[in-house]
Enzyme design. Sequence first.
Site, PDB file in Angstrom:
ATOM      1  NE  ARG A   1      19.302  -5.849 -26.004  1.00 42.50           N
ATOM      2  CZ  ARG A   1      19.139  -4.520 -25.960  1.00 42.50           C
ATOM      3  NH1 ARG A   1      18.438  -3.978 -24.986  1.00 42.50           N
ATOM      4  NH2 ARG A   1      19.690  -3.765 -26.879  1.00 42.50           N
TER       5      ARG A   1
ATOM      6  CG  HIS B   1      -1.930  -0.916   1.262  1.00 47.64           C
ATOM      7  ND1 HIS B   1      -2.813  -1.018   0.229  1.00 47.64           N
ATOM      8  CD2 HIS B   1      -2.264  -1.848   2.156  1.00 47.64           C
ATOM      9  CE1 HIS B   1      -3.650  -1.981   0.500  1.00 47.64           C
ATOM     10  NE2 HIS B   1      -3.336  -2.506   1.654  1.00 47.64           N
TER      11      HIS B   1
ATOM     12  CD  GLU C   1      22.741  -9.364 -34.824  1.00 52.88           C
ATOM     13  OE1 GLU C   1      23.130  -8.536 -33.987  1.00 52.88           O
ATOM     14  OE2 GLU C   1      22.026 -10.335 -34.543  1.00 52.88           O
TER      15      GLU C   1
ATOM     16  NE  ARG D   1      29.461  -2.393 -29.039  1.00 51.71           N
ATOM     17  CZ  ARG D   1      28.352  -1.889 -28.568  1.00 51.71           C
ATOM     18  NH1 ARG D   1      28.208  -0.598 -28.487  1.00 51.71           N
ATOM     19  NH2 ARG D   1      27.389  -2.679 -28.175  1.00 51.71           N
TER      20      ARG D   1
ATOM     21  CB  CYS E   1      16.493  -3.288 -32.509  1.00 50.17           C
ATOM     22  SG  CYS E   1      17.500  -4.584 -33.226  1.00 50.17           S
TER      23      CYS E   1
ATOM     24  CG  ASN F   1      24.333  -2.069 -30.473  1.00 54.16           C
ATOM     25  OD1 ASN F   1      24.009  -1.028 -31.049  1.00 54.16           O
ATOM     26  ND2 ASN F   1      23.945  -2.350 -29.245  1.00 54.16           N
ATOM     27  CG  ASP F   2      26.592  -7.707 -32.666  1.00 51.23           C
ATOM     28  OD1 ASP F   2      27.561  -7.259 -32.014  1.00 51.23           O
ATOM     29  OD2 ASP F   2      25.817  -8.582 -32.226  1.00 51.23           O
TER      30      ASP F   2
ATOM     31  NE  ARG G   1      18.247 -10.424 -28.929  1.00 58.33           N
ATOM     32  CZ  ARG G   1      19.188  -9.576 -28.486  1.00 58.33           C
ATOM     33  NH1 ARG G   1      19.715  -8.692 -29.310  1.00 58.33           N
ATOM     34  NH2 ARG G   1      19.571  -9.605 -27.229  1.00 58.33           N
TER      35      ARG G   1
END
Lengths: 589, 88
Positions: A308, A201, A443, A477, A514, A466-467, A344
């Site tokens: 993910r 609560h 990717e 990276r 994405c 990213n990839d 995914r």
Amino acid sequence: MAVKNRKIKCKYFLKGVPASPGIAISKVFKLKGESIRIDPTILKDSSVDDEVEKFVKAVERSKSELKSLQSKVAHRVGQENAKIFDVHQLLLEDSVIIEETINAITKENRSAEFAFYNVMQKYEDTLNGSTADHFQNRTSDLRDVKRRVIRHIQGDRTDHLNQLSGSAVIVTNDLTPSDAVMLDRRKVFGFATDLGGRTSHAAIMARSMEVPAVVGLRRVFALVQEGDRIIIDGSEGKVLVQPDEKTIKHYRQLQEKYYDTNRKLEEVRNLKSLTLDGKEIELSANLEFTDEVESVKSHGAKGVGLYRTDYIYLAKKELPTEEEQFQEYRKIVKKIAPDSVIIRTMDLGGDKLPESFLIPPQENPFLGWRAIRISLARKDIFNTQLRAILRVGAVGNVKILLPMISGLDEIHECKKLIESAKSELQKEGIKYDPNIEIGAIIEVPSAALLADRIAREVDFLSIGTNDLVQYLLAVDRGNERIAYLYQHLHPAVLRMIKQIIVAGHQEGVWVGMCGEMASDPLATLILIGMDLDEFSVSPIAVPEIKKMIRSTEYREAARIAKKVLQFERPSEVERFMTKIVRKKFKDLI
Amino acid sequence: MVKKIVQIKNKLGLHARPALLFVNTAAKFEADVYLGRDDHEVNGKSIMGVMMLAAEMGSKLTITVKGLDEKKAIKALIELIENKFNEE
């Protein structure tokens, strides 16, 4: 446990459950809740009747107090929130409790407070033994009732919160519903409690009143002194006791930022992501953990563009079962409905594999056994996940997204496995979505070059920048020496993205993105201009990107994209875009 | 006597507020109301009893109603549970 790090320096640093967002910087007010003293002496027979009467009167007084409390609360935070006091009222009318207490007084010669305390404690313990978290939280109702009646038995009529003079953060063992609603918003800057969870609560009330709160801190009450300086970060679930000046300054800035973001959120939450000339662009959110699901909606995203699922495999030593996965996905799908959730399939292996996969570390994991390559080698694991996703497709709007696709064989194989999972479910008479949409993440550069062929096999493409950037530019990276080479505004990356989008549209499927690039303001106009159909970004980035989309003309973006594609170096792209974005969106960068 | 097995459908289960609604609805009828879970049965007009069942979403409960207006009573109680106590 003194804490020193770059930004935080304080006497105690505690982590609890973030119950209501916001930051409070103030003094401690200790609210003594549970310190009820119970007299265990056995009464003489002659005083038993008086004791019963004392109890009955205390119940009556409690009931009339509840009545006036209820009308105050209804006035302050609404009828719906005041309903909880109906429960308290009814508990005090419940013959079970009354009779059991009177029995203990008359038959065992116990004092009224001792008898009532024990009766209530028994029920509290039963509820505490219940498995569901929110039932455990609900014992605060019983504690609240117990405390109120015992206070009246002992003849104490003061309301502790009335002793609060200046503004403060309330620190207590457990904030009962009556405490929570009696908080004076002008004086109370937040609260920190030892007990409770997100559905208690106290947490619900705090959110509805917009007071920051951290609960479930276990021992904050014992650690703080009255009047201590305290910082509460209700968004992160952190509490800092006796911070130094620098820490306070740091948190003042965070507080400003929080207010700022909130204002921005309010402005665009319910608006569509339309360009000035009326082109609609899907703006959805990436989701990594179940708790983020609330912020998808509150930040105004349309559905989940990338869910993910990896955390499910990392949570424990054994592999997750179909049912566990189904229940987890279901929670999210139901909350996001009617918007869609793109799930995914497992994408582990890049950095670390959980023990349950039983393989030694790999020499070159990013080029190794990961994602779809594991799924196709361990069909048992893949089948379990596919079944769970197909099943949850019957609950809401769900799509499957396949990671690390590098060529057509993998797509064919995946589709075959999806079909066989469907026929299994069909045979077993289990509900599933027979028309579930399938997408591929683009990717790997080979998949990007074959995007047109892959598009013929699937319902949509999602560019995983990213990839893609890392593979296309051959840059790890994580390696600091070469991290500067990792640039998603690299002309080669931009050309490849353009090519993927064109290929997808040529084959009649939509194309989304994405990766992190989708939330880079410097890339937004370029991507709009290249006809990207969907942006999936982290929830916090949604308002900013939405604002940019809403203040851009598609035609202008198309011109910018065309121009940018003629540049030769990343630095040229960056300079050009920085200038435009600075001029157009002064308040954003 | 009428009897029916029902499944709790609202997300938070039979916590305080739904328990209140259940008890208040049961109280409108003359008939006695009992609510059972597994081998445990409580008085459906006692809020403490109903709360103690700690019936979460998906749990199956047996409603038993005995008395003159038992048919009306059980209908109203089933409806309440089917409508998820108007919570969602």
